[in-house]
Enzyme design. Structure first.
Site, mmCIF file in Angstrom:
data_model
loop_
_atom_site.group_PDB
_atom_site.id
_atom_site.type_symbol
_atom_site.label_atom_id
_atom_site.label_comp_id
_atom_site.label_asym_id
_atom_site.label_seq_id
_atom_site.Cartn_x
_atom_site.Cartn_y
_atom_site.Cartn_z
ATOM 1 N N CYS A 12 -4.374 -0.546 -2.322
ATOM 2 C CA CYS A 12 -4.936 0.777 -2.560
ATOM 3 C C CYS A 12 -4.635 1.179 -3.995
ATOM 4 C CB CYS A 12 -4.382 1.811 -1.583
ATOM 5 S SG CYS A 12 -2.635 2.177 -1.767
ATOM 6 N N CYS A 62 0.863 -1.180 0.000
ATOM 7 C CA CYS A 62 0.000 0.000 0.000
ATOM 8 C C CYS A 62 0.902 1.233 0.000
ATOM 9 C CB CYS A 62 -1.004 -0.010 1.151
ATOM 10 S SG CYS A 62 -0.314 0.216 2.790
ATOM 11 N N CYS A 65 3.115 1.200 -8.307
ATOM 12 C CA CYS A 65 3.970 0.054 -7.982
ATOM 13 C C CYS A 65 4.904 -0.217 -9.152
ATOM 14 C CB CYS A 65 3.103 -1.174 -7.722
ATOM 15 S SG CYS A 65 4.048 -2.661 -7.364
#
Length: 134
Positions: free
Chosen positions: A83, A11, A90
């Site tokens: 999230c 996250c 990412c």
């Protein structure tokens, strides 16, 4: 020698959602998986995440808030973003790494009941994965 798979929960700050997911993951998947968590940034473990997990008899006081480790990311069997921000930013993962998105509200700065709800939603989702593989 253990030959466990690795699941990596991500996250934004590795403060709330991914910390709770790591704890639930260890509870429901720990016999077959190495369970780790990290964030795009490391904000420290949120005291309310510790308190929320303590309510369900899971102690996360020894968990640390870490930024994403490229080596772990590249070797993980499953990467789970929790999230939208983590899902969007990412780093890319190699083709052999399965990546899924399970979105949950950010409880940070919210009422206590939001922490409890998100904790329970994450726990239920990981329990479902442990039972069904989905």
């Amino acid at each position: 020698m253990e030959n466990k798979k690795t699941i990596y929960f991500l996250c934004t700050g590795n403060s709330c959602r991914s910390q709770m997911a790591e704890a639930w993951g260890k509870k429901y998947l720990g016999d077959k998986w190495n369970v780790l968590s990290a964030g795009i940034e490391a904000h420290g473990v949120n005291p309310n995440a510790i308190k929320a997990m303590k309510e369900v008899d899971i102690d996360i006081t020894d968990q640390t808030s870490d930024i994403i480790d490229r080596d772990i990311l590249d070797k993980a069997d499953l990467v789970v973003t929790l999230c939208g921000h983590a899902n969007d930013v990412c780093p890319t993962t190699p083709p052999h790494v399965k990546r899924v998105h399970w979105g949950f509200d950010d409880p940070a700065g919210q009422e206590w009941s939001v922490f409890q709800r998100v904790r329970d939603e994450i726990g239920a989702r990981i329990k479902k994965y442990a039972e069904t593989g989905e």
